[in-house]
Design a protein around this motif. Structure first.
Motif, PDB file in Angstrom:
ATOM      1  N   LEU A 113      63.830  -5.146  16.742  1.00 41.41           N
ATOM      2  CA  LEU A 113      63.651  -4.789  18.152  1.00 41.41           C
ATOM      3  C   LEU A 113      64.403  -5.740  19.057  1.00 41.41           C
ATOM      4  CD1 LEU A 113      62.331  -3.242  20.491  1.00 41.41           C
ATOM      5  CD2 LEU A 113      60.326  -4.717  20.218  1.00 41.41           C
ATOM      6  N   GLN A 114      64.383  -7.022  18.742  1.00 40.07           N
ATOM      7  CA  GLN A 114      65.088  -7.995  19.566  1.00 40.07           C
ATOM      8  C   GLN A 114      66.576  -7.693  19.641  1.00 40.07           C
ATOM      9  OE1 GLN A 114      64.007 -11.716  17.739  1.00 40.07           O
ATOM     10  NE2 GLN A 114      62.001 -11.806  18.726  1.00 40.07           N
ATOM     11  N   LYS A 115      67.154  -7.347  18.490  1.00 41.67           N
ATOM     12  CA  LYS A 115      68.582  -7.017  18.464  1.00 41.67           C
ATOM     13  C   LYS A 115      68.851  -5.699  19.188  1.00 41.67           C
ATOM     14  CE  LYS A 115      69.406  -9.377  14.052  1.00 41.67           C
ATOM     15  NZ  LYS A 115      69.870  -9.225  12.645  1.00 41.67           N
ATOM     16  N   ALA A 116      68.016  -4.685  18.930  1.00 40.50           N
ATOM     17  CA  ALA A 116      68.221  -3.370  19.535  1.00 40.50           C
ATOM     18  C   ALA A 116      68.000  -3.420  21.043  1.00 40.50           C
ATOM     19  CB  ALA A 116      67.279  -2.348  18.898  1.00 40.50           C
ATOM     20  N   ARG A 117      67.009  -4.187  21.478  1.00 47.33           N
ATOM     21  CA  ARG A 117      66.749  -4.291  22.914  1.00 47.33           C
ATOM     22  C   ARG A 117      67.903  -4.983  23.632  1.00 47.33           C
ATOM     23  NH1 ARG A 117      61.483  -7.532  24.468  1.00 47.33           N
ATOM     24  NH2 ARG A 117      62.756  -9.193  23.539  1.00 47.33           N
ATOM     25  N   ALA A 118      68.430  -6.046  23.032  1.00 50.27           N
ATOM     26  CA  ALA A 118      69.576  -6.739  23.628  1.00 50.27           C
ATOM     27  C   ALA A 118      70.774  -5.808  23.744  1.00 50.27           C
ATOM     28  CB  ALA A 118      69.928  -7.974  22.800  1.00 50.27           C
ATOM     29  N   ARG A 119      70.979  -5.002  22.712  1.00 53.92           N
ATOM     30  CA  ARG A 119      72.100  -4.052  22.727  1.00 53.92           C
ATOM     31  C   ARG A 119      71.896  -2.992  23.799  1.00 53.92           C
ATOM     32  NH1 ARG A 119      74.012  -0.527  17.443  1.00 53.92           N
ATOM     33  NH2 ARG A 119      76.012   0.211  18.281  1.00 53.92           N
ATOM     34  N   ALA A 120      70.666  -2.497  23.934  1.00 53.11           N
ATOM     35  CA  ALA A 120      70.368  -1.480  24.939  1.00 53.11           C
ATOM     36  C   ALA A 120      70.545  -2.044  26.352  1.00 53.11           C
ATOM     37  CB  ALA A 120      68.946  -0.954  24.755  1.00 53.11           C
ATOM     38  N   GLU A 121      70.087  -3.269  26.568  1.00 54.01           N
ATOM     39  CA  GLU A 121      70.212  -3.879  27.893  1.00 54.01           C
ATOM     40  C   GLU A 121      71.661  -4.161  28.251  1.00 54.01           C
ATOM     41  OE1 GLU A 121      67.715  -7.271  27.518  1.00 54.01           O
ATOM     42  OE2 GLU A 121      65.858  -6.166  27.928  1.00 54.01           O
ATOM     43  N   GLU A 122      72.481  -4.435  27.244  1.00 56.24           N
ATOM     44  CA  GLU A 122      73.903  -4.685  27.498  1.00 56.24           C
ATOM     45  C   GLU A 122      74.662  -3.405  27.821  1.00 56.24           C
ATOM     46  OE1 GLU A 122      75.292  -6.628  24.032  1.00 56.24           O
ATOM     47  OE2 GLU A 122      74.348  -8.560  24.496  1.00 56.24           O
ATOM     48  N   THR A 123      74.291  -2.312  27.171  1.00 53.34           N
ATOM     49  CA  THR A 123      75.059  -1.068  27.330  1.00 53.34           C
ATOM     50  C   THR A 123      74.542  -0.175  28.463  1.00 53.34           C
ATOM     51  OG1 THR A 123      73.643  -0.034  25.655  1.00 53.34           O
ATOM     52  CG2 THR A 123      75.717  -0.997  24.900  1.00 53.34           C
ATOM     53  N   LEU A 152      70.027  17.154  25.228  1.00 50.20           N
ATOM     54  CA  LEU A 152      69.819  15.942  24.451  1.00 50.20           C
ATOM     55  C   LEU A 152      68.350  15.542  24.523  1.00 50.20           C
ATOM     56  CD1 LEU A 152      71.020  13.519  22.882  1.00 50.20           C
ATOM     57  CD2 LEU A 152      71.466  12.433  25.081  1.00 50.20           C
ATOM     58  N   ALA A 153      67.691  15.452  23.367  1.00 54.18           N
ATOM     59  CA  ALA A 153      66.286  15.039  23.294  1.00 54.18           C
ATOM     60  C   ALA A 153      66.217  13.676  22.605  1.00 54.18           C
ATOM     61  CB  ALA A 153      65.460  16.069  22.523  1.00 54.18           C
ATOM     62  N   TYR A 154      65.753  12.679  23.327  1.00 53.06           N
ATOM     63  CA  TYR A 154      65.687  11.326  22.785  1.00 53.06           C
ATOM     64  C   TYR A 154      64.544  10.567  23.443  1.00 53.06           C
ATOM     65  CZ  TYR A 154      67.663   9.428  27.123  1.00 53.06           C
ATOM     66  OH  TYR A 154      67.857   9.059  28.434  1.00 53.06           O
ATOM     67  N   THR A 155      64.319   9.329  23.024  1.00 52.54           N
ATOM     68  CA  THR A 155      63.260   8.497  23.585  1.00 52.54           C
ATOM     69  C   THR A 155      63.881   7.396  24.427  1.00 52.54           C
ATOM     70  OG1 THR A 155      61.885   8.927  21.644  1.00 52.54           O
ATOM     71  CG2 THR A 155      61.225   7.116  23.074  1.00 52.54           C
ATOM     72  N   HIS A 156      63.596   7.437  25.729  1.00 49.18           N
ATOM     73  CA  HIS A 156      64.128   6.450  26.668  1.00 49.18           C
ATOM     74  C   HIS A 156      63.368   5.133  26.526  1.00 49.18           C
ATOM     75  CE1 HIS A 156      65.520   4.483  30.246  1.00 49.18           C
ATOM     76  NE2 HIS A 156      64.344   4.574  30.848  1.00 49.18           N
ATOM     77  N   PHE A 157      64.096   4.040  26.395  1.00 51.59           N
ATOM     78  CA  PHE A 157      63.493   2.716  26.224  1.00 51.59           C
ATOM     79  C   PHE A 157      63.341   2.049  27.585  1.00 51.59           C
ATOM     80  CE2 PHE A 157      63.798  -1.884  25.535  1.00 51.59           C
ATOM     81  CZ  PHE A 157      62.811  -2.073  24.590  1.00 51.59           C
ATOM     82  N   VAL A 213      71.466   4.355  21.326  1.00 49.70           N
ATOM     83  CA  VAL A 213      71.109   2.942  21.417  1.00 49.70           C
ATOM     84  C   VAL A 213      69.666   2.783  21.892  1.00 49.70           C
ATOM     85  CG1 VAL A 213      71.613   0.786  22.633  1.00 49.70           C
ATOM     86  CG2 VAL A 213      73.493   2.210  21.797  1.00 49.70           C
ATOM     87  N   GLU A 214      69.275   3.561  22.900  1.00 48.34           N
ATOM     88  CA  GLU A 214      67.907   3.486  23.403  1.00 48.34           C
ATOM     89  C   GLU A 214      66.902   3.977  22.362  1.00 48.34           C
ATOM     90  OE1 GLU A 214      66.891   4.836  27.238  1.00 48.34           O
ATOM     91  OE2 GLU A 214      68.789   4.262  28.162  1.00 48.34           O
ATOM     92  N   ALA A 215      67.283   5.004  21.603  1.00 49.88           N
ATOM     93  CA  ALA A 215      66.381   5.546  20.587  1.00 49.88           C
ATOM     94  C   ALA A 215      66.098   4.521  19.496  1.00 49.88           C
ATOM     95  CB  ALA A 215      66.986   6.814  19.977  1.00 49.88           C
ATOM     96  N   VAL A 216      67.101   3.760  19.089  1.00 52.11           N
ATOM     97  CA  VAL A 216      66.902   2.737  18.061  1.00 52.11           C
ATOM     98  C   VAL A 216      65.938   1.664  18.566  1.00 52.11           C
ATOM     99  CG1 VAL A 216      68.031   0.908  16.741  1.00 52.11           C
ATOM    100  CG2 VAL A 216      69.122   3.140  16.952  1.00 52.11           C
ATOM    101  N   ALA A 217      66.115   1.238  19.820  1.00 48.64           N
ATOM    102  CA  ALA A 217      65.212   0.240  20.394  1.00 48.64           C
ATOM    103  C   ALA A 217      63.795   0.797  20.502  1.00 48.64           C
ATOM    104  CB  ALA A 217      65.722  -0.194  21.765  1.00 48.64           C
ATOM    105  N   SER A 218      63.671   2.051  20.912  1.00 51.92           N
ATOM    106  CA  SER A 218      62.347   2.677  21.049  1.00 51.92           C
ATOM    107  C   SER A 218      61.661   2.803  19.696  1.00 51.92           C
ATOM    108  CB  SER A 218      62.481   4.054  21.700  1.00 51.92           C
ATOM    109  OG  SER A 218      63.020   3.957  23.005  1.00 51.92           O
TER     110      SER A 218
END
Length: 284
Positions: free
Chosen positions: A32-42, A166-171, A229-234
């Protein structure tokens, strides 16, 4: 009442499960730490892309282009982003419910699945699975998003599909994840108050059609990659919460079983003492 042996066996089983949930929580926390950092960057890039294209189209006047007017087919393509693994609470089921609870007729929907859990859930409910790209969600890249979007845009251009969703989970943050259904094509041209007050129209070089043929595919791909990217973090956030809850529940069950074991042991000792005293009295 269960015997001491049964209680001890049950307690040992729950303790083993608790060790697994603790380990899974730690793994999900690191991911989660890695995915969240990636989501916040992109996220800033994709948010600006969305606002820029929306602003550009709102100043373009009436343009007759398939990306804006829609295709001739009544088929709706929905890219469904879920995970390949379970044990993530309601993460996967919420996306499936988002599709099944929509106003779309099942016969008019074609599913482009990213993630086996969503694919299995929708296939079980009778939806048409047009594409399975579940491996992409393991380590999504912009190249993967571009390849999938290119394939869908080709089908859109030849009239196989008329709309793309597009159906996804927003982080939002570690504990808040929001299922979303976004329309990608045809692009909806919304207007802000500032844009409504401006009468300056957008000029295209060389032509409107050629410019949109270049801009809109990049716009769609950018939104799609941002959703991945958001889906992976979620997913990792949801799994971390689920494993934390499972660990806490296991702790409560272990405490309850410990209390039952002590009561059963006390009852057994009391019974043995009673039998000894009764035996001694009988001899005397």
């Amino acid at each position: 009442m269960a015997s001491m042996r049964d209680i001890k066996r049950r307690k040992g089983s729950i303790q083993s499960t608790q060790q697994i949930t603790k380990a899974m929580k730690l793994v999900s926390t690191v991911k989660l730490q890695k995915a969240r950092a990636r989501a916040e960057e992109t996220n800033p890039y994709f948010n600006y892309m969305y606002r820029t294209v929306s602003s550009m189209l709102s100043r373009s006047g009436n343009i007759n282009h398939p990306y804006l007017t829609g295709g001739q087919s009544g088929k709706k393509a929905i890219v469904v982003i879920t995970s390949n693994r379970g044990l993530a609470g309601g993460y996967n089921s919420n996306i499936v419910k988002l599709i099944t609870g929509s106003d779309f007729e099942k016969e008019d929907v074609a599913i482009y699945a990213i993630g086996r859990k969503g694919l299995e859930g929708l296939e079980h409910r009778g939806y048409e699975i047009k594409m399975d790209a579940s491996e992409v969600i393991e380590a999504p890249t912009y190249a993967d998003a571009s390849a999938i979007c290119r394939q869908m845009l080709e089908q859109y251009a030849v009239g196989e599909i008329g709309e793309i969703y597009l159906a996804y989970t927003h982080f939002k943050n570690t504990v808040v994840h929001e299922p979303k259904l976004m329309k990608l094509l045809p692009v909806e041209m919304g207007e802000s108050k500032e844009e409504e007050a401006s009468n300056v129209l957008m000029n295209y070089e060389p032509t409107e059609e050629e410019a949109l043929d270049l801009i809109i595919p990049k716009y769609v791909t950018s939104l799609f990659y941002g959703a991945l990217v958001e889906a992976v973090a979620s997913e990792n956030g949801a799994r971390m919460q689920a494993m934390d809850s499972a660990t806490s529940n296991a702790e409560d069950m272990i405490s309850d079983l410990t209390l039952k074991y002590n009561r059963a042991r006390q009852g057994s000792i009391t019974q043995e003492l009673t039998e000894i005293i009764a035996g001694a009295n009988a001899i005397s």
